[in-house]
Design an enzyme around this catalytic site. Structure first.
Site, PDB file in Angstrom:
ATOM      1  N   TYR A  20       4.317 -52.867  -9.861  1.00 49.98           N
ATOM      2  CA  TYR A  20       5.681 -53.242 -10.212  1.00 49.98           C
ATOM      3  C   TYR A  20       5.634 -53.463 -11.722  1.00 49.98           C
ATOM      4  O   TYR A  20       4.845 -54.294 -12.193  1.00 49.98           O
ATOM      5  CB  TYR A  20       6.110 -54.572  -9.565  1.00 49.98           C
ATOM      6  CG  TYR A  20       6.064 -54.620  -8.052  1.00 49.98           C
ATOM      7  CD1 TYR A  20       6.409 -53.517  -7.275  1.00 49.98           C
ATOM      8  CD2 TYR A  20       5.720 -55.800  -7.393  1.00 49.98           C
ATOM      9  CE1 TYR A  20       6.383 -53.602  -5.890  1.00 49.98           C
ATOM     10  CE2 TYR A  20       5.699 -55.884  -6.018  1.00 49.98           C
ATOM     11  CZ  TYR A  20       6.031 -54.786  -5.267  1.00 49.98           C
ATOM     12  OH  TYR A  20       6.008 -54.874  -3.907  1.00 49.98           O
ATOM     13  N   CYS A  23       5.499 -57.134 -12.996  1.00 46.87           N
ATOM     14  CA  CYS A  23       4.579 -58.122 -12.417  1.00 46.87           C
ATOM     15  C   CYS A  23       3.472 -58.446 -13.430  1.00 46.87           C
ATOM     16  O   CYS A  23       2.889 -57.544 -14.032  1.00 46.87           O
ATOM     17  CB  CYS A  23       4.002 -57.550 -11.120  1.00 46.87           C
ATOM     18  SG  CYS A  23       2.361 -58.116 -10.659  1.00 46.87           S
ATOM     19  N   PHE A  25       0.426 -59.391 -13.161  1.00 46.38           N
ATOM     20  CA  PHE A  25      -0.904 -58.837 -12.849  1.00 46.38           C
ATOM     21  C   PHE A  25      -0.953 -57.343 -13.200  1.00 46.38           C
ATOM     22  O   PHE A  25      -1.993 -56.832 -13.609  1.00 46.38           O
ATOM     23  CB  PHE A  25      -1.243 -59.049 -11.373  1.00 46.38           C
ATOM     24  CG  PHE A  25      -1.248 -60.494 -10.971  1.00 46.38           C
ATOM     25  CD1 PHE A  25      -2.299 -61.331 -11.342  1.00 46.38           C
ATOM     26  CD2 PHE A  25      -0.197 -61.035 -10.246  1.00 46.38           C
ATOM     27  CE1 PHE A  25      -2.296 -62.676 -10.992  1.00 46.38           C
ATOM     28  CE2 PHE A  25      -0.187 -62.377  -9.891  1.00 46.38           C
ATOM     29  CZ  PHE A  25      -1.241 -63.199 -10.263  1.00 46.38           C
ATOM     30  N   CYS A  26       0.187 -56.685 -13.031  1.00 49.10           N
ATOM     31  CA  CYS A  26       0.263 -55.258 -13.362  1.00 49.10           C
ATOM     32  C   CYS A  26       0.286 -55.071 -14.881  1.00 49.10           C
ATOM     33  O   CYS A  26      -0.364 -54.161 -15.412  1.00 49.10           O
ATOM     34  CB  CYS A  26       1.500 -54.629 -12.721  1.00 49.10           C
ATOM     35  SG  CYS A  26       1.501 -54.775 -10.912  1.00 49.10           S
TER      36      CYS A  26
HETATM   37  N1  GSH Z   1      -4.733 -61.554  -7.182  1.00 49.15           N
HETATM   38  C1  GSH Z   1      -3.888 -60.378  -7.239  1.00 49.15           C
HETATM   39  C2  GSH Z   1      -4.166 -59.635  -8.534  1.00 49.15           C
HETATM   40  O1  GSH Z   1      -4.717 -60.220  -9.473  1.00 49.15           O
HETATM   41  O2  GSH Z   1      -3.890 -58.434  -8.598  1.00 49.15           O
HETATM   42  C3  GSH Z   1      -2.437 -60.827  -7.152  1.00 49.15           C
HETATM   43  C4  GSH Z   1      -1.472 -59.682  -7.038  1.00 49.15           C
HETATM   44  C5  GSH Z   1      -0.113 -60.108  -6.524  1.00 49.15           C
HETATM   45  O3  GSH Z   1       0.122 -61.259  -6.151  1.00 49.15           O
HETATM   46  N2  GSH Z   1       0.815 -59.158  -6.498  1.00 49.15           N
HETATM   47  C6  GSH Z   1       2.140 -59.388  -5.990  1.00 49.15           C
HETATM   48  C7  GSH Z   1       2.279 -58.676  -4.660  1.00 49.15           C
HETATM   49  O4  GSH Z   1       2.020 -57.514  -4.547  1.00 49.15           O
HETATM   50  C8  GSH Z   1       3.172 -58.800  -6.915  1.00 49.15           C
HETATM   51  S1  GSH Z   1       3.299 -59.717  -8.413  1.00 49.15           S
HETATM   52  N3  GSH Z   1       2.659 -59.432  -3.619  1.00 49.15           N
HETATM   53  C9  GSH Z   1       2.784 -58.907  -2.298  1.00 49.15           C
HETATM   54  C10 GSH Z   1       4.125 -58.379  -2.012  1.00 49.15           C
HETATM   55  O5  GSH Z   1       4.909 -58.128  -2.922  1.00 49.15           O
HETATM   56  O6  GSH Z   1       4.406 -58.199  -0.831  1.00 49.15           O
END
Ligand code: GSH
Length: 281
Positions: A20, A23, A25-26
């Protein structure tokens, strides 16, 4: 012929980032890849249907795929690729240093990668380098476990800010026109409320800006007198901190942060480094 073979090899090792755009993390993964000049394509995932990632067992973004591999989670991605840049080993060999632990509590299964903050160096390192590596890991963990949690409550702090965030998110995100209109308003309401919940969950101050400034000061203290936490050059902690912070650039929270702390010069230095792909050797 050899030209085709070389191209094939390149395609095989080419990465695709499932993300995304907004986001943190992205954003963190993109700044890492850009700094080191890693070649990648982006697949912007639709947050409503998430149809682009249906094939994946891992349900979050970001993750990175190549023909042979899938790297899940922002910190694993950075550590594996940094290790590859240093050692030039095969990704499949590097991955053996990051085993997955399966947790099964009740019906729910979850997976945890181990050592995600470790970059694997081939040779032993001296005491001074050891302390630096330990600090770098510590601050990378702090970015994920502390700093990043100050962001959402700050960008969704007021109704106005929540709408501001949703305007941007729906503009750059992968939404259908119908979803875009719907999510703009319902997302603003939902995220405003979620922001309040996250504020309590992560024990932020009632005035959430204060937590943002406090944690930023903590970081600036760790940077100290040097241009970067890594010293003369950015390390992985600098890159990761810059990446998550870049997620709020353009929001009121970010301009307030620039006005109320002296993060500006460090941020600008990092922005230039990443833009110039300064990590390419
Ligand atoms: N620990 C992970 C990282 O560092 O990549 C966290 C990633 C994360 O929380 N991503 C969120 C996500 O995909 C988006 S900001 N959440 C699950 C969803 O949207 O259903």
């Amino acid at each position: 012929n050899t030209v085709d073979a070389a191209e094939d090899h390149q395609n095989e090792s080419k990465w695709t980032l499932y993300q995304y755009a907004t986001c943190p993390f992205c954003c963190k993964v993109r700044s890492f890849l850009d700094y080191y000049g890693v070649d990648y394509e982006i697949v912007e995932v639709n947050p409503v249907s998430r149809k682009e990632i249906k094939f994946s067992e891992y349900r979050k973004v970001p993750f990175l795929t190549s023909k042979e591999h899938q790297l899940n989670g922002s910190s694993l991605i950075c550590s594996v690729l940094k290790t590859q840049l240093i050692t030039e080993s095969e990704v499949s060999k590097i991955l053996t240093y990051y085993p997955i632990l399966e947790n099964e509590d009740g019906k729910k299964k979850s997976f945890d990668y181990q050592n995600i903050y470790n970059v694997m160096y081939e040779t032993g390192i001296g005491k001074e380098a050891h302390d630096k590596v330990r600090d770098e890991m510590k601050w990378r963990r702090w970015v994920d476990e502390v700093f990043v949690h100050t962001l959402s409550p700050n960008i969704y702090r007021t109704w106005g800010e929540s709408l501001q965030a949703m305007e941007y998110i729906t503009k750059v995100g992968n939404f259908s026109d119908f979803e875009r209109t719907l999510i703009y308003y319902s997302g603003a309401v939902a995220m405003y409320l979620i922001g309040k919940r996250l504020k309590h969950r992560h024990h932020l101050r009632n005035e959430v800006r204060e937590s943002l400034y406090e944690e930023t000061y903590r970081w600036l203290k760790a940077v100290g007198k040097n241009p970067y936490q890594g010293g003369d050059q950015p390390n992985m902690a600098d890159l990761n901190m810059y990446g998550v912070l870049s997620a709020i650039e353009g929001y009121d929270a970010f301009s307030d942060l620039l006005q109320n702390t002296n993060i500006g010069p460090w941020y600008q230095r990092m922005k230039t480094k990443v833009k110039n792909k300064d990590g390419i050797q």
